[in-house]
Write a protein that holds these residues in place. Sequence first.
Motif, PDB file in Angstrom:
ATOM      1  N   ASN A  28       0.816  -1.209   0.000  1.00  0.00           N
ATOM      2  CA  ASN A  28       0.000   0.000   0.000  1.00  0.00           C
ATOM      3  C   ASN A  28       0.852   1.262   0.000  1.00  0.00           C
ATOM      4  O   ASN A  28       0.547   2.232  -0.702  1.00  0.00           O
ATOM      5  CB  ASN A  28      -0.916   0.002   1.220  1.00  0.00           C
ATOM      6  CG  ASN A  28      -1.925   1.137   1.187  1.00  0.00           C
ATOM      7  OD1 ASN A  28      -2.700   1.271   0.246  1.00  0.00           O
ATOM      8  ND2 ASN A  28      -1.911   1.965   2.213  1.00  0.00           N
ATOM      9  N   PHE A  29       1.946   1.269   0.786  1.00  0.00           N
ATOM     10  CA  PHE A  29       2.745   2.479   0.939  1.00  0.00           C
ATOM     11  C   PHE A  29       3.968   2.521   0.019  1.00  0.00           C
ATOM     12  O   PHE A  29       4.457   3.602  -0.286  1.00  0.00           O
ATOM     13  CB  PHE A  29       3.213   2.627   2.391  1.00  0.00           C
ATOM     14  CG  PHE A  29       2.075   2.740   3.368  1.00  0.00           C
ATOM     15  CD1 PHE A  29       1.032   3.616   3.138  1.00  0.00           C
ATOM     16  CD2 PHE A  29       2.053   1.979   4.516  1.00  0.00           C
ATOM     17  CE1 PHE A  29      -0.020   3.729   4.030  1.00  0.00           C
ATOM     18  CE2 PHE A  29       1.004   2.081   5.426  1.00  0.00           C
ATOM     19  CZ  PHE A  29      -0.037   2.957   5.178  1.00  0.00           C
ATOM     20  N   ARG A  30       4.480   1.355  -0.390  1.00  0.00           N
ATOM     21  CA  ARG A  30       5.703   1.347  -1.219  1.00  0.00           C
ATOM     22  C   ARG A  30       5.496   0.663  -2.553  1.00  0.00           C
ATOM     23  O   ARG A  30       6.451   0.353  -3.261  1.00  0.00           O
ATOM     24  CB  ARG A  30       6.854   0.652  -0.476  1.00  0.00           C
ATOM     25  CG  ARG A  30       7.355   1.447   0.710  1.00  0.00           C
ATOM     26  CD  ARG A  30       6.923   0.869   2.038  1.00  0.00           C
ATOM     27  NE  ARG A  30       6.824   1.917   3.052  1.00  0.00           N
ATOM     28  CZ  ARG A  30       6.346   1.691   4.272  1.00  0.00           C
ATOM     29  NH1 ARG A  30       5.929   0.500   4.629  1.00  0.00           N
ATOM     30  NH2 ARG A  30       6.259   2.682   5.137  1.00  0.00           N
ATOM     31  N   GLY A  31       4.250   0.415  -2.922  1.00  0.00           N
ATOM     32  CA  GLY A  31       3.979  -0.311  -4.163  1.00  0.00           C
ATOM     33  C   GLY A  31       4.534   0.368  -5.398  1.00  0.00           C
ATOM     34  O   GLY A  31       5.062  -0.296  -6.299  1.00  0.00           O
ATOM     35  N   ASP A  32       4.448   1.695  -5.478  1.00  0.00           N
ATOM     36  CA  ASP A  32       4.964   2.412  -6.646  1.00  0.00           C
ATOM     37  C   ASP A  32       6.472   2.259  -6.770  1.00  0.00           C
ATOM     38  O   ASP A  32       6.999   2.078  -7.874  1.00  0.00           O
ATOM     39  CB  ASP A  32       4.594   3.893  -6.563  1.00  0.00           C
ATOM     40  CG  ASP A  32       3.104   4.144  -6.750  1.00  0.00           C
ATOM     41  OD1 ASP A  32       2.474   3.422  -7.541  1.00  0.00           O
ATOM     42  OD2 ASP A  32       2.567   5.057  -6.096  1.00  0.00           O
ATOM     43  N   VAL A  33       7.179   2.326  -5.641  1.00  0.00           N
ATOM     44  CA  VAL A  33       8.629   2.138  -5.662  1.00  0.00           C
ATOM     45  C   VAL A  33       8.965   0.707  -6.077  1.00  0.00           C
ATOM     46  O   VAL A  33       9.862   0.477  -6.910  1.00  0.00           O
ATOM     47  CB  VAL A  33       9.232   2.447  -4.275  1.00  0.00           C
ATOM     48  CG1 VAL A  33      10.710   2.045  -4.222  1.00  0.00           C
ATOM     49  CG2 VAL A  33       9.075   3.922  -3.938  1.00  0.00           C
ATOM     50  N   ILE A  34       8.253  -0.262  -5.515  1.00  0.00           N
ATOM     51  CA  ILE A  34       8.495  -1.671  -5.832  1.00  0.00           C
ATOM     52  C   ILE A  34       8.294  -1.934  -7.317  1.00  0.00           C
ATOM     53  O   ILE A  34       9.137  -2.564  -7.977  1.00  0.00           O
ATOM     54  CB  ILE A  34       7.579  -2.565  -4.973  1.00  0.00           C
ATOM     55  CG1 ILE A  34       8.037  -2.522  -3.509  1.00  0.00           C
ATOM     56  CG2 ILE A  34       7.562  -3.997  -5.499  1.00  0.00           C
ATOM     57  CD1 ILE A  34       7.042  -3.102  -2.535  1.00  0.00           C
ATOM     58  N   ARG A  35       7.177  -1.445  -7.851  1.00  0.00           N
ATOM     59  CA  ARG A  35       6.914  -1.676  -9.280  1.00  0.00           C
ATOM     60  C   ARG A  35       7.952  -0.981 -10.158  1.00  0.00           C
ATOM     61  O   ARG A  35       8.346  -1.512 -11.215  1.00  0.00           O
ATOM     62  CB  ARG A  35       5.494  -1.208  -9.616  1.00  0.00           C
ATOM     63  CG  ARG A  35       4.415  -2.173  -9.129  1.00  0.00           C
ATOM     64  CD  ARG A  35       3.021  -1.730  -9.542  1.00  0.00           C
ATOM     65  NE  ARG A  35       2.543  -0.659  -8.681  1.00  0.00           N
ATOM     66  CZ  ARG A  35       1.835  -0.857  -7.576  1.00  0.00           C
ATOM     67  NH1 ARG A  35       1.541  -2.086  -7.181  1.00  0.00           N
ATOM     68  NH2 ARG A  35       1.414   0.170  -6.847  1.00  0.00           N
ATOM     69  N   HIS A  36       8.401   0.203  -9.757  1.00  0.00           N
ATOM     70  CA  HIS A  36       9.450   0.893 -10.512  1.00  0.00           C
ATOM     71  C   HIS A  36      10.725   0.061 -10.556  1.00  0.00           C
ATOM     72  O   HIS A  36      11.349  -0.066 -11.628  1.00  0.00           O
ATOM     73  CB  HIS A  36       9.740   2.256  -9.879  1.00  0.00           C
ATOM     74  CG  HIS A  36      11.027   2.871 -10.324  1.00  0.00           C
ATOM     75  ND1 HIS A  36      11.176   3.495 -11.554  1.00  0.00           N
ATOM     76  CD2 HIS A  36      12.257   2.935  -9.708  1.00  0.00           C
ATOM     77  CE1 HIS A  36      12.419   3.921 -11.675  1.00  0.00           C
ATOM     78  NE2 HIS A  36      13.091   3.594 -10.587  1.00  0.00           N
TER      79      HIS A  36
END
Length: 376
Positions: free
Chosen positions: A15-23
Motif C-alpha cells: 500500500n505504501f511502497r507499491g509504486d517504488v516496488i513496481r518501478h
Amino acid sequence: MKIIFCDNTLWGLINFRGDVIRHLVDEGHDVVLVAPEKEDKQMRTSIPQGVRYIHVGMGRTSMNPLKDLRYFRRMYKIFKRERPDFVFTYTIKPNIYGSIAAKLNHCRTTALLSGLGYIFINDSLMTRLARGLYRFGLRFTDHLLVLNEENLNVVRKRRMCKMQKVIMLRGGEGVDVNKFQKQENASHNTTFLYIGRILWDKGYEELSQAAAIVKEKYPEVKVELLGAMDPSYPKSVPESRVKSDEAKGIVKYIGFTSNMQEVYRRKGIVVVLPSYGEGMNRTLMEACATGKPIITTDISGCREAVDNGKNGYLVPPRDAQALADAMLKYLSLSDDDKTRFCKASREKAEKVFDMKHVINVYNRILSGNIAHESDK
C-alpha cells in the motif's frame, strides 16, 4: 540487483511502497517482499507482478523476547539464503532485527522511520527499553530515512542514529499524482471523513467529541470513519466504543477498503485527521492529490499537507473544541471558497508530494550517490 523489502505487514509494504516496488521491477531488479500477512481479511492484498513474497511470522506488538528472537533467526536465514544486494526495512521490528540480520549477512541496508509511534509517544519502562533496542538496531543500518523535521530532531536529540546516515524524505513517501487525479468536490452536502486505523493516537476521542458539537448545530452533516480496527495495537479504540458512538448518531463506521479511488470520487468530502503523531501521513497526501480540503492537527507529518486557511485548517492536538470550530468554519464557507480549497490541495500535491521525487531518492541510494543530512 536483488532487493528485499521488509515490513510488519504485507499490506503496508504494497500500500505504501507499491509504486517504488513496481518501478524497481520495471528497472530489471529482482524484488522480494518479506513480511507477515495479517489474518484480518480487511488487510489482505495482492502481490505485484514480477515480485516474490516470503511469509515470515512476527509478534507485531508483542514485547516477548523469545518471539523477537524467532523473528530475528528467520530473517537471518532468509537473508543468508537469498543473498540480497540491498535490504529496505520499515517499522520498528524490521528496522531493528532486519538491520542486524542484514549486516551479519554483509547486505547493505536502509531503514525508514515512518513516525514516532507508540514507543515514542508513551514513556514507560517498556517503551524506554524498546527505544534503547531501537537505537542499538539502527547502529547496523547504512541509511535511515526520516519523513519530517520533528522526527529528524528526535533522532538527533535521542542519538538514535549517526547523522551521517540520515536522509530526509521531505515530501514523505509520496503519491502518484497522476493516479490520484483531482476529483470534482462541489456539493451542498458535506461529509467529514476520517481515514486510518481506529486508534486513540489518531485522535478518535477528539473526533467523536467534535462530531457531537457539529451535529448538534448541523444534524444533516455526516462524520464517517473509514479504516481497519486494529485490536492488537495497544492504543486501539474498542469496537464497543465505536458502536456506542454510532448508536448516538455521532459517527458512522463504514468499514475498510483498498479501493481509495472510489472513496475520493465522492463529492463533498473533507478529510479530517486529529492525530497526535505522524511520519508523513499518506491519507493527507492522497487527499491533496484528489483536491480534498483537509482539517488536521498542527504537528509534523500533518501540517505539511495544509496551508492554513488555503486548503484546510490546522488545529492543536488533543483539542476537541478547536477541531469542532474548524469543522464549523468550513461549513460556513461559500461554494467558491470551498472550490478554492480543493484547487489549492491539488497544487500542493503536485509541488510537494509527487512520487517521482521519492523514486529518485531510492535510485540514488542504490547507486551509492546520496547526500545525508550531515552533508548539508
